[in-house]
Design a protein around this motif. Sequence first.
Motif, PDB file in Angstrom:
ATOM      1  N   HIS A   7       0.825  -1.206   0.000  1.00 33.67           N
ATOM      2  CA  HIS A   7       0.000   0.000   0.000  1.00 33.67           C
ATOM      3  C   HIS A   7       0.864   1.263   0.000  1.00 33.67           C
ATOM      4  O   HIS A   7       1.536   1.566   0.981  1.00 33.67           O
ATOM      5  N   HIS A 178     -12.044  -3.548  -5.352  1.00 38.49           N
ATOM      6  CA  HIS A 178     -11.103  -3.299  -4.272  1.00 38.49           C
ATOM      7  C   HIS A 178     -11.902  -2.719  -3.103  1.00 38.49           C
ATOM      8  O   HIS A 178     -11.962  -1.497  -2.928  1.00 38.49           O
ATOM      9  N   TYR A 202      -8.546  -3.535   0.805  1.00 42.31           N
ATOM     10  CA  TYR A 202      -7.601  -2.608   1.441  1.00 42.31           C
ATOM     11  C   TYR A 202      -8.134  -2.245   2.827  1.00 42.31           C
ATOM     12  O   TYR A 202      -9.327  -2.346   3.051  1.00 42.31           O
ATOM     13  N   THR A 203      -7.345  -1.766   3.740  1.00 41.48           N
ATOM     14  CA  THR A 203      -5.926  -1.962   3.899  1.00 41.48           C
ATOM     15  C   THR A 203      -5.791  -3.007   5.006  1.00 41.48           C
ATOM     16  O   THR A 203      -6.299  -2.796   6.106  1.00 41.48           O
ATOM     17  N   ILE A 222      -4.149  -5.551  -0.076  1.00 40.52           N
ATOM     18  CA  ILE A 222      -3.278  -4.382  -0.045  1.00 40.52           C
ATOM     19  C   ILE A 222      -2.923  -4.092   1.405  1.00 40.52           C
ATOM     20  O   ILE A 222      -3.806  -3.957   2.250  1.00 40.52           O
TER      21      ILE A 222
END
Length: 243
Positions: A7, A178, A202-203, A222
């Motif tokens: 990331h 995502h 993410y994250t 990520i």
Amino acid sequence: MTLVFAHRGFSALYPENTMIAFKKAGDAGADGIELDVQLTKEGEVVVIHDEKVNRTTDGSGYVKDLTYSEIKSLNAGMNRKSEVPSLREVLQWLTENQLICNIELKNNVFAYAGMEEKVIKLIREYGLSHRIILSSFNHNSLVLCRRLAPEIETAALLSQQIYQPWVYAASIGVQGIHPKYVHLSDDTLQQSLANGVAVRPYTVNKGKHMRRLFHYGCTAFITDDPAYAVSLRRNLNNPHFGV
């Protein structure tokens, strides 16, 4: 195998979205990097997350109001001198390795006219279409990218839950989603994968969350700490590692 994307580079230990962070992510064994792009005053594509430079550099003001030379004069490393890289610099470096690169188009606050064309032109110039994923919270931008460059993978960034995101992905022609990790249920993950939609949340920084994604065969995730994620993947058969 579930891939590990760094990331904004190895941002747990190095200044985010800098060349040192990207290189250290590669050294740590990451499969890919994630970065953010915006346009300077004269339209150069630079790698920076916030619309303002204030948080991540020693400067102030909006990226869109600063010239390329002004952006390049800033220190993005705080304690260590690091420039804000141009996308061209990152793509040149990517030709020297095999990392995948997720480029997030930061055009959901400011439209940045022509951003899609500029980014795609650079990707094609360096022959990296097969190793790039274009993502954005601006899904109109992703539809345009798909029309301009059908050979480049696109993925919709999702900050909230949506109903049957695999159906939504198909409806706008993107190949992946995502999602924010906290909104990713087991059912959504499994159904998306079963319908051929790549899932890269993410994250993800906690070992128990990484283990869950490895267990379900998530496409990728990520993380700020690729070294930890890669080590955990290597030690999956050890139930005490990374708890």
